[in-house]
Design a protein around this motif. Structure first.
Motif, PDB file in Angstrom:
ATOM      1  N   UNK A 140      54.694 -13.595   2.752  1.00 23.91           N
ATOM      2  CA  UNK A 140      53.656 -13.654   3.660  1.00 23.91           C
ATOM      3  C   UNK A 140      53.616 -14.701   4.709  1.00 23.91           C
ATOM      4  N   UNK A 141      52.555 -15.411   4.648  1.00 25.51           N
ATOM      5  CA  UNK A 141      52.281 -16.467   5.488  1.00 25.51           C
ATOM      6  C   UNK A 141      51.810 -17.748   4.958  1.00 25.51           C
ATOM      7  N   UNK A 142      52.233 -19.018   5.072  1.00 26.93           N
ATOM      8  CA  UNK A 142      51.904 -20.043   4.711  1.00 26.93           C
ATOM      9  C   UNK A 142      52.100 -21.559   5.230  1.00 26.93           C
ATOM     10  N   UNK A 143      51.384 -22.445   5.067  1.00 22.49           N
ATOM     11  CA  UNK A 143      51.562 -23.735   5.401  1.00 22.49           C
ATOM     12  C   UNK A 143      51.355 -23.876   6.901  1.00 22.49           C
ATOM     13  N   UNK A 144      49.901 -23.350   7.258  1.00 26.31           N
ATOM     14  CA  UNK A 144      49.561 -23.523   8.946  1.00 26.31           C
ATOM     15  C   UNK A 144      49.052 -24.851   9.254  1.00 26.31           C
ATOM     16  N   UNK A 145      49.496 -24.824  10.551  1.00 26.56           N
ATOM     17  CA  UNK A 145      48.900 -26.266  11.181  1.00 26.56           C
ATOM     18  C   UNK A 145      47.900 -25.721  12.322  1.00 26.56           C
ATOM     19  N   UNK A 146      46.876 -26.432  12.521  1.00 25.85           N
ATOM     20  CA  UNK A 146      45.929 -26.468  13.610  1.00 25.85           C
ATOM     21  C   UNK A 146      45.550 -27.556  14.389  1.00 25.85           C
ATOM     22  N   UNK A 147      45.612 -27.286  15.680  1.00 32.03           N
ATOM     23  CA  UNK A 147      45.624 -28.584  16.658  1.00 32.03           C
ATOM     24  C   UNK A 147      44.782 -28.171  17.886  1.00 32.03           C
ATOM     25  N   UNK A 148      43.990 -28.858  18.346  1.00 30.97           N
ATOM     26  CA  UNK A 148      43.111 -28.874  19.633  1.00 30.97           C
ATOM     27  C   UNK A 148      43.890 -29.564  20.750  1.00 30.97           C
ATOM     28  N   UNK A 149      44.257 -29.094  21.800  1.00 26.06           N
ATOM     29  CA  UNK A 149      44.845 -29.847  22.998  1.00 26.06           C
ATOM     30  C   UNK A 149      43.818 -30.041  24.043  1.00 26.06           C
ATOM     31  N   UNK A 150      43.069 -31.236  24.301  1.00 20.85           N
ATOM     32  CA  UNK A 150      42.264 -31.552  25.085  1.00 20.85           C
ATOM     33  C   UNK A 150      42.789 -31.276  26.681  1.00 20.85           C
ATOM     34  N   UNK A 151      43.921 -31.232  26.788  1.00 17.66           N
ATOM     35  CA  UNK A 151      44.574 -31.268  28.287  1.00 17.66           C
ATOM     36  C   UNK A 151      44.244 -29.994  28.937  1.00 17.66           C
ATOM     37  N   UNK A 152      44.389 -28.963  28.125  1.00 13.90           N
ATOM     38  CA  UNK A 152      44.288 -27.460  28.485  1.00 13.90           C
ATOM     39  C   UNK A 152      43.110 -26.795  27.723  1.00 13.90           C
ATOM     40  N   UNK A 153      42.189 -27.490  26.917  1.00 12.18           N
ATOM     41  CA  UNK A 153      41.183 -27.017  26.247  1.00 12.18           C
ATOM     42  C   UNK A 153      41.570 -25.862  25.267  1.00 12.18           C
ATOM     43  N   UNK A 154      42.749 -25.888  24.800  1.00 15.72           N
ATOM     44  CA  UNK A 154      43.234 -24.701  23.648  1.00 15.72           C
ATOM     45  C   UNK A 154      43.423 -25.084  22.538  1.00 15.72           C
ATOM     46  N   UNK A 155      43.300 -24.199  21.575  1.00 15.01           N
ATOM     47  CA  UNK A 155      43.492 -24.634  20.197  1.00 15.01           C
ATOM     48  C   UNK A 155      44.900 -23.632  19.978  1.00 15.01           C
ATOM     49  N   UNK A 156      45.536 -24.283  19.058  1.00 21.35           N
ATOM     50  CA  UNK A 156      47.004 -23.787  18.718  1.00 21.35           C
ATOM     51  C   UNK A 156      46.984 -23.569  17.255  1.00 21.35           C
ATOM     52  N   UNK A 157      47.285 -22.662  16.621  1.00 21.99           N
ATOM     53  CA  UNK A 157      47.688 -22.478  14.895  1.00 21.99           C
ATOM     54  C   UNK A 157      49.111 -22.143  14.836  1.00 21.99           C
ATOM     55  N   UNK A 158      49.758 -22.568  14.269  1.00 22.21           N
ATOM     56  CA  UNK A 158      51.232 -22.440  14.208  1.00 22.21           C
ATOM     57  C   UNK A 158      51.489 -22.543  12.615  1.00 22.21           C
ATOM     58  N   UNK A 159      52.505 -21.633  12.269  1.00 24.16           N
ATOM     59  CA  UNK A 159      52.675 -21.330  10.921  1.00 24.16           C
ATOM     60  C   UNK A 159      53.925 -20.627  10.662  1.00 24.16           C
ATOM     61  N   UNK A 160      54.390 -20.428   9.319  1.00 24.71           N
ATOM     62  CA  UNK A 160      55.637 -19.969   9.102  1.00 24.71           C
ATOM     63  C   UNK A 160      55.308 -18.406   8.341  1.00 24.71           C
ATOM     64  N   UNK A 161      55.716 -17.324   8.872  1.00 25.47           N
ATOM     65  CA  UNK A 161      55.615 -16.080   8.466  1.00 25.47           C
ATOM     66  C   UNK A 161      56.845 -15.252   7.727  1.00 25.47           C
TER      67      UNK A 161
END
Length: 577
Positions: A128-149
């Motif tokens: 399935x899906x595991x080991x996510x990362x989550x980061x807020x980017x203040x330069x474009x006011x956007x959250x990113x969630x990155x993960x292996x699926x």
């Protein structure tokens, strides 16, 4: 976390996977005319460690997320904190939580909640899906969630949102291999992705030899920039000592320096967290002289209130401007078995010097820590905040909005549940719990080593193919089924143990159903008891106490924790003796 087995030994992991196309409605039929109705569910946790360590007004418990919530990653925007965890083949994918103070957390459900975009329908539970990362980017006011699926051919993906409270965009496939990705944004707005990968050209010097790579990231195209990849850590802190499974990288910037924090040593007893420093995000990175900065591997195995396997961490600045780290760990039971899975722990971090150090992260971990200064109240388990410590969870299924702690396996819970006036109806699929397909089972994570889980079931099976009740599951090949079925014209209750895919009826009894039946499973450490009451009051054990060994990671393998669920099937193969 040691999910690289999935990446490098993928064919073996899917040995028991269903290889056909997506299950069609013609193969999974709802049997509403004989569907069980569940009501009055009560889960109660009663671990001695919490009874023996009551909280003071300025304290809170760690783990902050009990049960199978591993691989935490965390980010901050202003006063808002968001934390994500691995979910494997559980659905929805990537649980996400929100807090204002790092103490009191609200469950927001899952980031990947559309089966059209994330569909683990044919994967083993630890894929399935595991080991996510989550980061807020203040330069474009956007959250990113990155993960292996590892499902649906997704690989490494990224999703974005302006507001995690309102949902996320569709997954974007990323053009690189490897696992455990994390995204970082520099002061100038430039983006980078770091991740675990195999050595270049597959030149593995020894078993467990891996590297950390970095890529530059195009924020317009949402893709890594081809040709910019570079190995920034080879093997780990000291290649000459043959370190294994360098992974779960996170990149930070502080006081003009770049810090790369990674897990090392594998996700078992040798797990640890290590840190490197550089003047450039692309290295060279130099390891700290005091590595590891977090581990539990140096202590006696028979220590009291043992927490083990600590690592796979992430850092964030708290509301008191002090740093805190979230990380995974386990709390073995009385037989030193891990049934509750890898949980999310927290510690304060001292970053007053050059390198961060987890406070009390190099001594046996304690069950509670001080709240950040300025946090006035511990509301866990109250006012809608996620509980921890010992608690009782009651579910009467009177609301159309089901608690997010109830999850599906390999597919959405909404595909098989119906809320009725009498309770929750589970419309059984023609799939049983031992198949690698979506099952009609509403699951709840086992969050304590000592617990009870009970539910009333209104159900009269019509054939031997019909069964409904409670299932305790580590995976499709290791589980207990405790349910009501038919044999000929008679109704039976049975307990089935499945170990390594081989099933055996432990006990069964003929019963006469005149009213709804109360089912209960109770565990005290490794000892599990299954009981029933035909009159809702006088419980009778079905057979003797049984071992929870098959519900442990130690025996069943994989990366999840035990789940307990409300189960129904129209493809029962468990027959009373």
């Amino acid at each position: 976390m040691k999910y690289r087995q999935l990446f490098f030994l993928l064919p073996l992991l899917f040995l028991f996977s269903f290889k056909g196309t997506q299950v069609k409605d013609s193969l999974i039929k709802r049997q509403t005319q004989k569907a069980p109705v569940f009501s009055n569910v009560v889960y109660q946790g009663d671990d001695n460690i919490y009874k023996n360590n009551p909280l003071k007004p300025d304290e809170f418990y760690s783990p902050v997320l009990q049960g199978c919530y591993p691989d935490p990653a965390i980010t901050r925007k202003g006063d808002d904190y968001f934390m994500v965890c691995s979910s494997f083949a559980m659905f929805p994918g990537v649980p996400i939580f929100h807090s204002k103070d790092l103490v009191n957390w609200t469950d927001l459900g899952g980031v990947l909640n559309k089966v059209s975009e994330f569909n683990p329908h044919d994967t083993g539970i630890s894929a399935g899906v595991y080991a996510p990362g989550i980061t807020y980017n203040p330069h474009n006011d956007t959250f990113y969630m990155i993960v292996t699926a590892f499902s649906g051919g997704l690989g490494n993906i990224i999703v974005k949102t302006k507001d995690p409270m309102k949902g996320w965009g569709s997954p974007i496939k990323l053009g690189f291999e490897g696992i455990d990705p994390c995204i970082f944004f520099d002061d100038n707005g430039k983006g980078y992705i770091v991740h675990n990968d195999a050595p270049d050209n597959g030149k593995e010097l020894y078993q467990g030899h891996r590297v950390i790579k970095i890529w530059e990231y195009d924020l317009v195209k949402d893709q890594v920039i081809q040709g910019t990849d570079k190995i920034i850590v080879d093997a780990g802190v000291d290649l000459s000592k043959k370190p294994i499974w360098i992974e779960a990288p996170h990149l930070y910037k502080k006081d003009g320096h770049y810090y790369l924090m990674c897990a090392e040593g594998g996700t078992g007893g040798n797990h640890s967290e290590v840190i490197f420093i550089s003047d450039n995000p692309k290295g060279p990175f130099k390891p700290a002289s005091n590595n590891p900065i977090l581990t539990q591997r140096y202590f006696p195995q028979n220590r009291t209130n043992k927490v083990d396997w600590a690592g796979h961490a992430d850092l964030v600045q708290g509301p008191d401007n002090k740093y805190y780290g979230v990380f995974l760990g386990v709390r073995p039971n009385d037989k030193d078995r891990v049934n509750t899975g890898r949980e999310t722990f927290m510690l304060p971090v001292d970053w007053s010097g050059t390198f961060p150090v987890f406070e009390n992260g190099l001594v046996p971990l304690e069950p509670k820590i001080k709240m950040p200064k300025g946090v006035s109240e511990n509301k866990t388990g109250k006012d809608g905040f996620f509980p921890n410590g010992n608690f009782t969870f009651t579910e009467n299924f009177t609301s159309d909005k089901l608690d997010y702690r109830w999850i599906g396996l390999r597919g959405p819970r909404e595909n098989f549940i119906t809320v009725t006036k009498k309770g929750l109806q589970i419309n059984p699929f023609e799939v049983n719990i031992k198949e690698v397909k979506p099952t009609s089972t509403l699951f709840y994570r086992q969050m304590h080593n000592t617990f009870s889980f009970a539910s009333t079931i209104d159900y009269k099976p019509e054939s031997e193919k019909d069964l409904a009740g409670i299932v305790c599951l580590q995976n499709e090949r290791f589980n207990y089924v405790f349910g009501i079925t038919k044999k000929g014209k008679d109704t039976y209750i049975l307990l089935e143990r499945t170990e390594k895919g081989q099933s055996k009826i432990i006990a069964s009894a003929k019963i006469e159903i005149k009213k709804p039946v109360r089912l209960q499973v109770k565990a005290v450490g490794d000892s599990y008891e299954f009981s029933y009451a035909l009159n809702d009051a006088d419980f009778k054990n079905l057979g003797e106490s049984v071992s929870g060994d098959i519900l442990s990671t130690n025996m069943a393998g994989g990366f999840t924790g035990a789940l307990v669920g409300l189960y129904a099937t129209a493809a029962n193969d468990a027959q009373p003796q």
